[in-house]
Design an enzyme around this catalytic site. Structure first.
Site, mmCIF file in Angstrom:
data_model
loop_
_atom_site.group_PDB
_atom_site.id
_atom_site.type_symbol
_atom_site.label_atom_id
_atom_site.label_comp_id
_atom_site.label_asym_id
_atom_site.label_seq_id
_atom_site.Cartn_x
_atom_site.Cartn_y
_atom_site.Cartn_z
ATOM 1 N N SER A 65 0.795 -1.233 0.000
ATOM 2 C CA SER A 65 0.000 0.000 0.000
ATOM 3 C C SER A 65 0.825 1.280 0.000
ATOM 4 O O SER A 65 0.241 2.371 -0.098
ATOM 5 C CB SER A 65 -0.951 0.014 1.201
ATOM 6 O OG SER A 65 -2.057 -0.818 0.953
ATOM 7 N N LYS A 68 0.103 3.737 -2.715
ATOM 8 C CA LYS A 68 -0.878 4.818 -2.649
ATOM 9 C C LYS A 68 -0.225 6.196 -2.534
ATOM 10 O O LYS A 68 -0.895 7.214 -2.789
ATOM 11 C CB LYS A 68 -1.835 4.581 -1.492
ATOM 12 C CG LYS A 68 -2.682 3.309 -1.639
ATOM 13 C CD LYS A 68 -3.632 3.126 -0.474
ATOM 14 C CE LYS A 68 -4.554 1.921 -0.690
ATOM 15 N NZ LYS A 68 -3.953 0.668 -0.214
ATOM 16 N N SER A 125 -6.132 3.596 4.338
ATOM 17 C CA SER A 125 -5.469 2.795 3.294
ATOM 18 C C SER A 125 -6.523 2.048 2.483
ATOM 19 O O SER A 125 -6.384 0.863 2.161
ATOM 20 C CB SER A 125 -4.456 1.816 3.893
ATOM 21 O OG SER A 125 -3.583 1.339 2.886
ATOM 22 N N LYS A 227 3.390 6.452 4.970
ATOM 23 C CA LYS A 227 2.452 5.407 4.553
ATOM 24 C C LYS A 227 2.957 4.019 4.922
ATOM 25 O O LYS A 227 4.152 3.729 4.830
ATOM 26 C CB LYS A 227 2.233 5.475 3.034
ATOM 27 C CG LYS A 227 1.085 4.605 2.539
ATOM 28 C CD LYS A 227 -0.263 5.149 2.978
ATOM 29 C CE LYS A 227 -1.403 4.189 2.702
ATOM 30 N NZ LYS A 227 -1.405 3.030 3.637
#
Length: 440
Positions: A65, A68, A125, A227
């Site tokens: 993720s 992202k 997320s 993140k």
């Protein structure tokens, strides 16, 4: 500023030093290799792009993720260019609604503002919202991911390819720790007005409070982004950034074993990086930033456990065992005299004073060596650091700094064989390289 991050070659320092250490024939298969196939890390000075430390940083890994961040980068770009507005209402497509968790869970046909879709992507997320954003900006996810890869090349991320906007498993999608460092620098440098999205601690939406998946944000200590990521194939990933004393560092860790161990490892690397920068600010000359980390146990090897004779003679050669959790080694008897203790450990002094009127309790003769250094104070500081972090594993072992041929060895002594081996295995599990020393 050139967006490409400066890269430095890996410099190995002598952490565990031995003479004629020869791997035993018939050694067990390299257990740690499966971990190394996921693990990578890098610590970067955000202002200059200098790589302070790296480990497997150019090896291809799955971003999960953290993908992202690039998705949001392209949304920030569209906002700055006026192609979209924060108040725009986005419609959830059937494809977006069908994405697996983690997700916000809106049904196909429902709408959400661009602002909330970005918050869901950064904080929750949310895989479904990442696709909503991709389809809004790119027309389709496939077109958007082509733009993601093109932007990666433009930024200097030459080992990265994107095929999904949310980082869900796809063997074609890969990156490196260094490339994620480039991306992390780029998003805060190019869009400082929107970087705050990647540091939102919690977000309230539709009657529910969502907390950021990046647990370091709640710790304070200067952390402000950016993140997390996890898939079974990638392990636990984290790109983190923190500011202390007007200095910003970025740390990337990929392939962690758990959320807790990943966060702890990021925090340790970040603390070491800030220690380095503070020393530089005070005028201390650091010959090798990589070596500075390695002297503290990071990056030497894949955290092996080694067994050696107590009479091993130091000759200034670095001792490493690549890609093994346990390495059995043998060593010939030394020609030089056995190491002497430089100064008694405080615990030894206290024990002696307590036992003047009664017989001393029997002590083991095994030891665990966690480092060998050219400077006594560095050896002692590292010994104290390990003892503080792993007090429960080390127990009542004595802290001894011993010297031989100009090397200062950081050792925990007075241990039984079982205690020494179990302690070293526990250290190895946390990527602290160590060596079990048999009685000589």
């Amino acid at each position: 500023m050139n967006p490409a991050i400066l890269r430095k070659p890996l410099l190995l320092s002598a952490l565990l030093v031995g003479s004629s250490l020869i791997p035993t024939v018939g050694q067990t298969p390299p257990v740690a290799q499966s971990n190394d196939s996921k693990y990578a890390s890098v610590v970067i000075d955000a202002a200059s792009g200098e790589v302070l430390f790296s480990r497997f940083a150019d090896e291809r890994r799955y971003p999960a993720s953290i993908t992202k961040v690039m998705t949001l980068y392209l949304v920030f770009e569209a906002l700055e260019e006026g192609r979209v507005k924060l108040t725009d209402q986005l419609t959830v497509s059937p494809r977006a609604a069908a994405q697996p968790p983690s997700k916000l869970g809106l049904a196909a046909g429902q709408t959400i503002s661009l602002d909330d879709a970005m918050r869901a992507t950064a904080v929750r997320s949310a895989n479904d919202m990442a696709v909503v954003l991709a389809e809004t900006i790119g027309g389709s996810e496939s077109e958007f991911t082509a733009r993601m890869t093109a932007k990666a090349r433009e930024l200097g991320m030459h080992n990265t390819r994107f095929t999904t906007a949310n980082g869900l498993p796809d063997t074609r999608q890969a990156t490196t720790a260094n490339d994620l460092g480039i991306l992390s620098r780029a998003v805060m440098r190019d869009y400082p007005q929107y970087y705050r999205y990647l540091g939102i601690k919690d977000w309230y939406y539709n009657g529910r409070d969502y907390r950021n998946t990046n647990g370091l944000l709640a710790m304070g200590n200067g952390y402000d982004g950016i993140k997390t990521g996890f898939t079974n194939a990638s392990g636990y990933n984290l790109s983190a950034s923190a500011v202390r004393n007007n200095k910003r560092l970025i740390t990337i860790v990929m392939g962690g074993r758990s959320t807790a161990s990943r966060n702890a490892h990021v925090a340790e690397l970040m603390d070491t990086g800030f220690d380095l920068t503070q020393r530089r600010d005070r005028g201390e000359r650091i010959a090798s930033t990589q070596g500075f980390f390695e002297q503290r146990g990071y990056g030497i090897s894949a955290a092996p456990v080694a067994y050696a004779s107590a009479t091993t003679q130091a000759e200034g050669r670095p001792y490493t065992v690549e890609d093994n959790d346990v390495a059995l080694v043998s060593a010939p008897a030394p020609r030089a005299e056995a190491p002497r203790q430089v100064t008694p450990a405080p615990s030894a002094t206290r024990t002696a004073s307590r036992n003047t009127t009664r017989e001393a309790a029997p002590q083991g003769r095994w030891a665990v060596q966690v480092g060998a250094f050219r400077e006594e104070q560095v050896a002692r500081d590292w010994l104290n650091n390990v003892n503080r972090r792993f007090r429960s594993e080390i127990g009542s072992a004595r802290q001894d700094v011993q010297t031989a041929n100009g090397w200062y060895r950081s050792r925990f002594t007075g241990m039984t064989e079982d205690k020494a081996k179990s302690a070293c295995e526990a250290l190895a599990a946390r990527r602290v390289t160590c060596m079990v020393v048999q009685p000589g």
